[in-house]
Design a protein around this motif. Structure first.
Motif, PDB file in Angstrom:
ATOM      1  N   VAL A   1     -17.519  77.348  79.428  1.00 22.53           N
ATOM      2  CA  VAL A   1     -17.049  78.359  80.383  1.00 22.53           C
ATOM      3  C   VAL A   1     -17.026  77.750  81.772  1.00 22.53           C
ATOM      4  N   ALA A   2     -15.875  77.829  82.427  1.00 26.28           N
ATOM      5  CA  ALA A   2     -15.701  77.271  83.773  1.00 26.28           C
ATOM      6  C   ALA A   2     -15.358  78.387  84.759  1.00 26.28           C
ATOM      7  N   ILE A   3     -16.020  78.373  85.908  1.00 27.68           N
ATOM      8  CA  ILE A   3     -15.700  79.288  87.004  1.00 27.68           C
ATOM      9  C   ILE A   3     -14.894  78.529  88.047  1.00 27.68           C
ATOM     10  N   VAL A   4     -13.774  79.121  88.476  1.00 24.52           N
ATOM     11  CA  VAL A   4     -12.933  78.557  89.526  1.00 24.52           C
ATOM     12  C   VAL A   4     -12.873  79.562  90.665  1.00 24.52           C
ATOM     13  N   THR A   5     -13.424  79.210  91.834  1.00 23.18           N
ATOM     14  CA  THR A   5     -13.313  80.098  92.990  1.00 23.18           C
ATOM     15  C   THR A   5     -12.031  79.753  93.759  1.00 23.18           C
ATOM     16  N   GLY A   6     -11.560  80.711  94.541  1.00 19.44           N
ATOM     17  CA  GLY A   6     -10.288  80.486  95.235  1.00 19.44           C
ATOM     18  C   GLY A   6      -9.148  80.319  94.254  1.00 19.44           C
ATOM     19  N   ALA A   7      -9.240  81.006  93.111  1.00 19.14           N
ATOM     20  CA  ALA A   7      -8.329  80.757  91.993  1.00 19.14           C
ATOM     21  C   ALA A   7      -6.891  81.172  92.269  1.00 19.14           C
ATOM     22  N   SER A   8      -6.672  82.045  93.230  1.00 18.75           N
ATOM     23  CA  SER A   8      -5.309  82.502  93.494  1.00 18.75           C
ATOM     24  C   SER A   8      -4.540  81.585  94.433  1.00 18.75           C
ATOM     25  N   GLY A   9      -5.212  80.586  94.996  1.00 15.12           N
ATOM     26  CA  GLY A   9      -4.554  79.633  95.874  1.00 15.12           C
ATOM     27  C   GLY A   9      -3.890  78.501  95.106  1.00 15.12           C
ATOM     28  N   ALA A  10      -3.281  77.579  95.842  1.00 10.51           N
ATOM     29  CA  ALA A  10      -2.528  76.490  95.216  1.00 10.51           C
ATOM     30  C   ALA A  10      -3.433  75.571  94.406  1.00 10.51           C
ATOM     31  N   LEU A  11      -4.534  75.102  94.995  1.00 10.41           N
ATOM     32  CA  LEU A  11      -5.427  74.206  94.266  1.00 10.41           C
ATOM     33  C   LEU A  11      -6.209  74.973  93.205  1.00 10.41           C
ATOM     34  N   GLY A  12      -6.660  76.181  93.522  1.00 10.72           N
ATOM     35  CA  GLY A  12      -7.399  76.974  92.548  1.00 10.72           C
ATOM     36  C   GLY A  12      -6.583  77.274  91.307  1.00 10.72           C
ATOM     37  N   SER A  13      -5.327  77.647  91.487  1.00  9.16           N
ATOM     38  CA  SER A  13      -4.487  77.962  90.331  1.00  9.16           C
ATOM     39  C   SER A  13      -4.204  76.708  89.513  1.00  9.16           C
ATOM     40  N   ALA A  14      -4.076  75.542  90.173  1.00  5.02           N
ATOM     41  CA  ALA A  14      -3.883  74.288  89.444  1.00  5.02           C
ATOM     42  C   ALA A  14      -5.122  73.958  88.617  1.00  5.02           C
ATOM     43  N   ALA A  15      -6.305  74.240  89.168  1.00 11.30           N
ATOM     44  CA  ALA A  15      -7.542  73.995  88.425  1.00 11.30           C
ATOM     45  C   ALA A  15      -7.673  74.945  87.240  1.00 11.30           C
ATOM     46  N   VAL A  16      -7.291  76.196  87.432  1.00 16.41           N
ATOM     47  CA  VAL A  16      -7.295  77.156  86.315  1.00 16.41           C
ATOM     48  C   VAL A  16      -6.432  76.620  85.176  1.00 16.41           C
ATOM     49  N   ASP A  17      -5.219  76.176  85.506  1.00 14.42           N
ATOM     50  CA  ASP A  17      -4.306  75.665  84.481  1.00 14.42           C
ATOM     51  C   ASP A  17      -4.884  74.424  83.803  1.00 14.42           C
ATOM     52  N   ARG A  18      -5.450  73.503  84.595  1.00 15.01           N
ATOM     53  CA  ARG A  18      -5.946  72.247  84.015  1.00 15.01           C
ATOM     54  C   ARG A  18      -7.112  72.494  83.065  1.00 15.01           C
ATOM     55  N   PHE A  19      -8.046  73.350  83.471  1.00 17.09           N
ATOM     56  CA  PHE A  19      -9.209  73.586  82.629  1.00 17.09           C
ATOM     57  C   PHE A  19      -8.843  74.401  81.383  1.00 17.09           C
ATOM     58  N   ARG A  20      -7.838  75.270  81.493  1.00 11.82           N
ATOM     59  CA  ARG A  20      -7.333  75.959  80.303  1.00 11.82           C
ATOM     60  C   ARG A  20      -6.740  74.960  79.325  1.00 11.82           C
ATOM     61  N   GLU A  21      -5.983  73.992  79.849  1.00 16.26           N
ATOM     62  CA  GLU A  21      -5.305  73.014  78.997  1.00 16.26           C
ATOM     63  C   GLU A  21      -6.282  72.217  78.139  1.00 16.26           C
ATOM     64  N   VAL A  22      -7.490  72.009  78.658  1.00 16.50           N
ATOM     65  CA  VAL A  22      -8.468  71.188  77.928  1.00 16.50           C
ATOM     66  C   VAL A  22      -9.523  72.055  77.242  1.00 16.50           C
ATOM     67  N   GLY A  23      -9.192  73.334  77.047  1.00 14.73           N
ATOM     68  CA  GLY A  23      -9.969  74.155  76.133  1.00 14.73           C
ATOM     69  C   GLY A  23     -11.038  75.042  76.718  1.00 14.73           C
ATOM     70  N   ALA A  24     -11.238  75.036  78.031  1.00 16.46           N
ATOM     71  CA  ALA A  24     -12.295  75.856  78.616  1.00 16.46           C
ATOM     72  C   ALA A  24     -11.900  77.331  78.634  1.00 16.46           C
ATOM     73  N   THR A  25     -12.909  78.185  78.554  1.00 10.31           N
ATOM     74  CA  THR A  25     -12.744  79.591  78.906  1.00 10.31           C
ATOM     75  C   THR A  25     -12.861  79.655  80.423  1.00 10.31           C
ATOM     76  N   VAL A  26     -11.770  80.037  81.099  1.00 16.16           N
ATOM     77  CA  VAL A  26     -11.723  79.959  82.564  1.00 16.16           C
ATOM     78  C   VAL A  26     -11.905  81.345  83.166  1.00 16.16           C
ATOM     79  N   CYS A  27     -12.879  81.444  84.057  1.00 14.16           N
ATOM     80  CA  CYS A  27     -13.119  82.658  84.834  1.00 14.16           C
ATOM     81  C   CYS A  27     -12.637  82.400  86.258  1.00 14.16           C
ATOM     82  N   ALA A  28     -11.548  83.067  86.615  1.00 14.61           N
ATOM     83  CA  ALA A  28     -10.895  82.853  87.903  1.00 14.61           C
ATOM     84  C   ALA A  28     -11.396  83.884  88.910  1.00 14.61           C
TER      85      ALA A  28
END
Length: 238
Positions: free
Chosen positions: A13-40
């Protein structure tokens, strides 16, 4: 012979803060791609006009003001109740202001940068740490190349990003052997907001948010299992 480490966050399980911004949304996508449950996490919902995080499935969105300790504590408890664990924390929430010398800088601007850039990372780290300690997890925060030294016109921003680097080093020292803490040092990130604020700049030298998210994923992975307390340059071609 050591095995080759891969980035695979299945069953984490990964937490991404600032998830609605440009870098945050890119991190959400990247961690989803490698199998994490992402909490934005963000104060800006995905369906907002200002959000760059696409509404839809594939991640779990939690709206919270991360400058408010009660809200931080509550949302972390909610995430643990929902998913049972936390393995990775990405402190990405942040903003930029600049242009004025110190004697011309309003206190409100200084407070804004301190709250969004540094307090959010402090509070989220504080309340996530007990859960990361259980999992021997990792934290990656976003500092900045400009936080390595003083400069003209954006002192408060530099001060907060220098604070992120010291926070990272402190977390690494206090949690040696249990939680790894590292930070990345971007130059100028290629975001719509930065392009709007600096239209005459050479955008080709800026660093793509997706490339920064790649580095953050590696720092959370077994590939960086011996790395903690590091400040990693992600300068692009700048």
């Amino acid at each position: 012979m050591p095995s080759t480490a891969t980035v695979d966050f299945t069953d984490t399980v990964a937490i991404v803060t600032g998830a609605s911004g440009a870098l945050g949304s890119a991190a959400v996508d990247r961690f989803r791609e490698v199998g994490a449950t992402v909490c934005a996490l963000d104060v800006v919902a995905p369906d907002s006009e200002d959000a760059q995080l696409e509404p839809g499935e594939g991640y779990h969105f939690y709206e919270a003001d991360l400058t408010d300790e009660d809200e931080v504590e509550s949302v972390i408890d909610e995430i643990v109740d929902d998913h049972g664990r936390i393995d990775h924390l990405l402190n990405i929430a942040g903003t930029w202001r600049g242009g004025d010398h110190i004697e011309e800088t309003d206190l409100e601007e200084f407070d804004l940068l301190l709250d969004i850039n540094l307090k959010t990372a402090f509070l989220t780290s504080k309340h996530v740490l007990p859960h990361l300690q259980e999992r021997e997890g990792s934290i990656v925060s976003v500092s900045a190349r400009s936080g390595l030294e003083g400069g003209e016109g954006d002192g408060p921003y530099r001060i907060t990003k220098a604070g992120i680097k010291i926070l990272t080093e402190t977390l690494a020292e206090e949690n040696r052997g249990t939680v790894r803490a590292n930070c990345v040092l971007p130059s100028v990130i290629d975001t719509p907001m930065n392009r709007e604020m600096m239209p005459e700049s050479d955008h080709d030298t800026w660093v793509d948010p997706r490339e920064i998210a790649d580095v953050m994923a590696v720092l959370c992975s077994d590939a960086a299992s011996v790395t903690s307390g590091a400040a990693v340059p992600v300068y692009g071609e700048a």
